[in-house]
Motif scaffolding. Sequence first.
Motif, PDB file in Angstrom:
ATOM      1  N   ALA A 244     -21.504  -3.181 -22.358  1.00  0.00           N
ATOM      2  CA  ALA A 244     -21.943  -3.251 -21.016  1.00  0.00           C
ATOM      3  C   ALA A 244     -23.438  -3.720 -21.140  1.00  0.00           C
ATOM      4  CB  ALA A 244     -21.878  -1.826 -20.592  1.00  0.00           C
ATOM      5  N   VAL A 245     -23.469  -4.640 -20.787  1.00  0.00           N
ATOM      6  CA  VAL A 245     -24.920  -5.370 -21.183  1.00  0.00           C
ATOM      7  C   VAL A 245     -25.847  -4.865 -19.698  1.00  0.00           C
ATOM      8  CG1 VAL A 245     -24.271  -7.165 -19.680  1.00  0.00           C
ATOM      9  CG2 VAL A 245     -26.477  -7.637 -20.977  1.00  0.00           C
ATOM     10  N   SER A 246     -27.115  -4.135 -20.521  1.00  0.00           N
ATOM     11  CA  SER A 246     -28.054  -3.702 -19.321  1.00  0.00           C
ATOM     12  C   SER A 246     -28.907  -4.684 -18.819  1.00  0.00           C
ATOM     13  CB  SER A 246     -29.361  -3.335 -20.465  1.00  0.00           C
ATOM     14  OG  SER A 246     -30.717  -2.905 -19.616  1.00  0.00           O
ATOM     15  N   TRP A 247     -28.691  -4.690 -17.633  1.00  0.00           N
ATOM     16  CA  TRP A 247     -29.529  -5.357 -16.539  1.00  0.00           C
ATOM     17  C   TRP A 247     -30.157  -5.158 -15.009  1.00  0.00           C
ATOM     18  CZ3 TRP A 247     -28.324  -6.759 -11.021  1.00  0.00           C
ATOM     19  CH2 TRP A 247     -28.857  -8.342 -10.686  1.00  0.00           C
ATOM     20  N   TYR A 248     -31.055  -6.088 -15.250  1.00  0.00           N
ATOM     21  CA  TYR A 248     -31.753  -6.715 -14.428  1.00  0.00           C
ATOM     22  C   TYR A 248     -31.270  -7.437 -13.380  1.00  0.00           C
ATOM     23  CZ  TYR A 248     -34.357  -2.457 -17.148  1.00  0.00           C
ATOM     24  OH  TYR A 248     -35.071  -1.663 -17.180  1.00  0.00           O
ATOM     25  N   PRO A 249     -32.035  -7.415 -12.606  1.00  0.00           N
ATOM     26  CA  PRO A 249     -31.686  -8.408 -11.204  1.00  0.00           C
ATOM     27  C   PRO A 249     -32.479 -10.334 -11.415  1.00  0.00           C
ATOM     28  CG  PRO A 249     -32.101  -6.425  -9.885  1.00  0.00           C
ATOM     29  CD  PRO A 249     -32.278  -6.423 -11.238  1.00  0.00           C
ATOM     30  N   PRO A 250     -32.580 -11.264 -11.577  1.00  0.00           N
ATOM     31  CA  PRO A 250     -33.401 -12.318 -11.842  1.00  0.00           C
ATOM     32  C   PRO A 250     -34.718 -12.124 -11.199  1.00  0.00           C
ATOM     33  CG  PRO A 250     -31.253 -13.301 -11.096  1.00  0.00           C
ATOM     34  CD  PRO A 250     -31.029 -11.419 -10.213  1.00  0.00           C
ATOM     35  N   ASN A 251     -35.616 -12.354 -12.520  1.00  0.00           N
ATOM     36  CA  ASN A 251     -36.889 -12.455 -12.295  1.00  0.00           C
ATOM     37  C   ASN A 251     -37.753 -10.775 -12.501  1.00  0.00           C
ATOM     38  OD1 ASN A 251     -37.055 -15.571 -12.242  1.00  0.00           O
ATOM     39  ND2 ASN A 251     -36.434 -15.067  -9.788  1.00  0.00           N
ATOM     40  N   MET A 252     -36.732 -10.367 -12.405  1.00  0.00           N
ATOM     41  CA  MET A 252     -36.909  -8.192 -12.479  1.00  0.00           C
ATOM     42  C   MET A 252     -36.795  -8.063 -14.448  1.00  0.00           C
ATOM     43  SD  MET A 252     -36.137  -6.747  -9.238  1.00  0.00           S
ATOM     44  CE  MET A 252     -36.995  -5.197  -9.586  1.00  0.00           C
ATOM     45  N   LYS A 253     -37.615  -7.034 -14.839  1.00  0.00           N
ATOM     46  CA  LYS A 253     -37.430  -6.478 -16.599  1.00  0.00           C
ATOM     47  C   LYS A 253     -37.799  -5.425 -16.667  1.00  0.00           C
ATOM     48  CE  LYS A 253     -42.381  -8.341 -16.883  1.00  0.00           C
ATOM     49  NZ  LYS A 253     -43.010  -7.369 -17.404  1.00  0.00           N
ATOM     50  N   ASP A 254     -37.533  -4.637 -17.705  1.00  0.00           N
ATOM     51  CA  ASP A 254     -38.065  -3.505 -18.388  1.00  0.00           C
ATOM     52  C   ASP A 254     -39.741  -3.496 -18.098  1.00  0.00           C
ATOM     53  OD1 ASP A 254     -38.381  -2.909 -21.497  1.00  0.00           O
ATOM     54  OD2 ASP A 254     -37.036  -4.851 -20.615  1.00  0.00           O
ATOM     55  N   ASP A 255     -40.054  -2.100 -18.571  1.00  0.00           N
ATOM     56  CA  ASP A 255     -41.884  -2.135 -18.482  1.00  0.00           C
ATOM     57  C   ASP A 255     -41.944  -2.933 -20.495  1.00  0.00           C
ATOM     58  OD1 ASP A 255     -41.747  -1.019 -16.689  1.00  0.00           O
ATOM     59  OD2 ASP A 255     -41.508   1.105 -17.476  1.00  0.00           O
ATOM     60  N   ASN A 256     -40.895  -3.109 -21.307  1.00  0.00           N
ATOM     61  CA  ASN A 256     -41.419  -3.912 -22.859  1.00  0.00           C
ATOM     62  C   ASN A 256     -40.325  -5.389 -23.025  1.00  0.00           C
ATOM     63  OD1 ASN A 256     -43.056  -1.906 -23.418  1.00  0.00           O
ATOM     64  ND2 ASN A 256     -41.357  -0.321 -23.181  1.00  0.00           N
ATOM     65  N   GLY A 257     -40.312  -5.365 -21.229  1.00  0.00           N
ATOM     66  CA  GLY A 257     -39.501  -7.668 -21.663  1.00  0.00           C
ATOM     67  C   GLY A 257     -40.142  -8.391 -21.065  1.00  0.00           C
ATOM     68  N   GLY A 258     -38.715  -9.214 -20.926  1.00  0.00           N
ATOM     69  CA  GLY A 258     -38.755  -9.713 -20.198  1.00  0.00           C
ATOM     70  C   GLY A 258     -37.691  -9.825 -19.984  1.00  0.00           C
ATOM     71  N   PRO A 259     -37.462 -11.653 -18.476  1.00  0.00           N
ATOM     72  CA  PRO A 259     -36.339 -11.131 -17.649  1.00  0.00           C
ATOM     73  C   PRO A 259     -34.939 -11.602 -18.894  1.00  0.00           C
ATOM     74  CG  PRO A 259     -38.359 -12.762 -16.352  1.00  0.00           C
ATOM     75  CD  PRO A 259     -38.512 -12.024 -18.141  1.00  0.00           C
ATOM     76  N   THR A 260     -33.695 -11.262 -18.038  1.00  0.00           N
ATOM     77  CA  THR A 260     -32.618 -11.129 -18.572  1.00  0.00           C
ATOM     78  C   THR A 260     -31.813 -11.694 -18.101  1.00  0.00           C
ATOM     79  OG1 THR A 260     -32.451  -8.766 -18.578  1.00  0.00           O
ATOM     80  CG2 THR A 260     -32.889  -9.035 -20.859  1.00  0.00           C
ATOM     81  N   ASP A 261     -31.657 -12.060 -16.744  1.00  0.00           N
ATOM     82  CA  ASP A 261     -30.406 -12.715 -16.711  1.00  0.00           C
ATOM     83  C   ASP A 261     -30.310 -14.227 -16.642  1.00  0.00           C
ATOM     84  OD1 ASP A 261     -28.350 -11.933 -14.151  1.00  0.00           O
ATOM     85  OD2 ASP A 261     -29.577 -13.716 -13.064  1.00  0.00           O
ATOM     86  N   ASP A 262     -31.394 -14.857 -17.323  1.00  0.00           N
ATOM     87  CA  ASP A 262     -30.635 -16.173 -17.205  1.00  0.00           C
ATOM     88  C   ASP A 262     -29.406 -16.424 -18.836  1.00  0.00           C
ATOM     89  OD1 ASP A 262     -33.024 -15.409 -18.753  1.00  0.00           O
ATOM     90  OD2 ASP A 262     -34.044 -17.252 -19.068  1.00  0.00           O
ATOM     91  N   PHE A 263     -29.640 -15.263 -19.807  1.00  0.00           N
ATOM     92  CA  PHE A 263     -29.080 -15.396 -20.897  1.00  0.00           C
ATOM     93  C   PHE A 263     -27.653 -15.011 -20.462  1.00  0.00           C
ATOM     94  CE2 PHE A 263     -27.650 -11.180 -23.418  1.00  0.00           C
ATOM     95  CZ  PHE A 263     -27.400 -12.406 -24.707  1.00  0.00           C
ATOM     96  N   VAL A 264     -27.336 -14.362 -19.389  1.00  0.00           N
ATOM     97  CA  VAL A 264     -26.115 -14.177 -18.963  1.00  0.00           C
ATOM     98  C   VAL A 264     -25.186 -15.064 -19.400  1.00  0.00           C
ATOM     99  CG1 VAL A 264     -24.696 -13.242 -17.585  1.00  0.00           C
ATOM    100  CG2 VAL A 264     -26.458 -11.818 -18.070  1.00  0.00           C
ATOM    101  N   PRO A 265     -25.266 -16.088 -18.815  1.00  0.00           N
ATOM    102  CA  PRO A 265     -24.282 -17.188 -19.123  1.00  0.00           C
ATOM    103  C   PRO A 265     -23.603 -17.478 -20.761  1.00  0.00           C
ATOM    104  CG  PRO A 265     -26.112 -18.462 -17.694  1.00  0.00           C
ATOM    105  CD  PRO A 265     -26.221 -16.693 -18.121  1.00  0.00           C
TER     106      PRO A 265
END
Length: 441
Positions: A172-193
């Motif tokens: 179950a991968v931690s997910w934020y919508p495109p161009n959104m992120k947690d307080d200490n990281g960067g966007p991750t949706d582009d990594f899903v593919p």
Amino acid sequence: MARFRRKSCITLIALVLLVLIVSVVLKSLTPEDSPFSSPVGAELFPDRKNDNQIQKEKNNKADQTKINDSAQSEKLEASLRKFPPPNYYLHAFYYAWFGNPQFDGKYIHWDHPQLPHWDGKVAQGYPQGRHVPPDDIGSNFYPSLGPYSSRDPSIIESHMQQLRTAAIGVIAVSWYPPNMKDDNGGPTDDFVPLLLEVAHKYHIKVAFHIEPYKERDEANMFTNVKYIIEKYGEHPAFFKYRTNNGKLLPLFYVYDSYLMNSEQWAKLLKHTESNSIRDTPYDAIFIALLVEEKHKRDILTSGFDGIYTYFATNGFSYGSTQRNWDSIKSFCEDNNLIFIPSVGPGYIDTSIRPWNFQNTRNRINGKYYETSLSAALKARPDFISITSFNEWHEGTQIEMAIPKTSQTVYLDYLPNKPAIYLEITRKWAAIFGGERQKWQD
């Protein structure tokens, strides 16, 4: 003489006509049939023999590629046979927010800040500031793969191999919508593919753990679920579960679901609401986080399909307190809800919350984990979730860790080997699979 000249002239004319006829016939022939084809003609009209050779070479190359692909596929399948079969009722929370200079230009999350206590007077007694990788990272343990990047294909391969070693079927991968992120990281949706592609190679499925992104509400939840299903829903690694009524639906964990009230959730999840996601192409199984006991009723009136408990600290919350799991399971059975208790190998987050020692749970060389798994199994759950595969900040990881000598003092898995928690998971995955079979019988 005149008669002879007339005959000679007629003969000459006939000969010229014959030459002309032969020339016309020869010109009508194709280049490869004509004995008078010039090199220029051969360049302008490549002969059929060369065409056939080119096509043959192409076919040979294609055949060779197929042979190579087949050999690689057979090699992978042979390596997969060394692993236990994946248990798709065993899920692990997976974090893809890590970065390092090689792949991301800087360290991400490994340099996590030490968070201050909310009481200013208490905060003064503890260190603050950011960690400085690679020797000083935001974790009480040190990963065997070092402070890695979640975007590194070789890291994802290693993770999938570790997951298969543990017989885990779903992450179950931690997910934020495109161009959104947690307080200490960067966007991750582009990594899903990439994650889906590598997971598929190892017969592992991917579910989504939807984080409490900024301004989350029922409207943008619909939009984001629609986005996930449209973009990833047809991928063979995208996890779907067949419900009791026969529907094959995606499953979403919703972290901190209590931050939205039940009226908001009902607009999204109740069949009676006009803007409901139910009975649309984006319908799914939505699992809410149970923290406090009162949340049970809120979850029910919201229209959720199930409950999970997430926290690996026994006693931290009502939901994570293992002695409550039997009654939570009964509540779920009475209300046709899915129950997914969350288990973990231990808990320690003092590398990022240096004041939070009261929530530390010692691993006791694997005994804490086994006790948690046993308690979960006793409740006869629908699924079991593991907190976590790699949440290094909170010390809940089952990913391999190693002893590390530096100015920062790290814990390790000694006297056991780095894969000890993968092996414990593997053992209980088999036990869980056997028990589930008995429950169904």
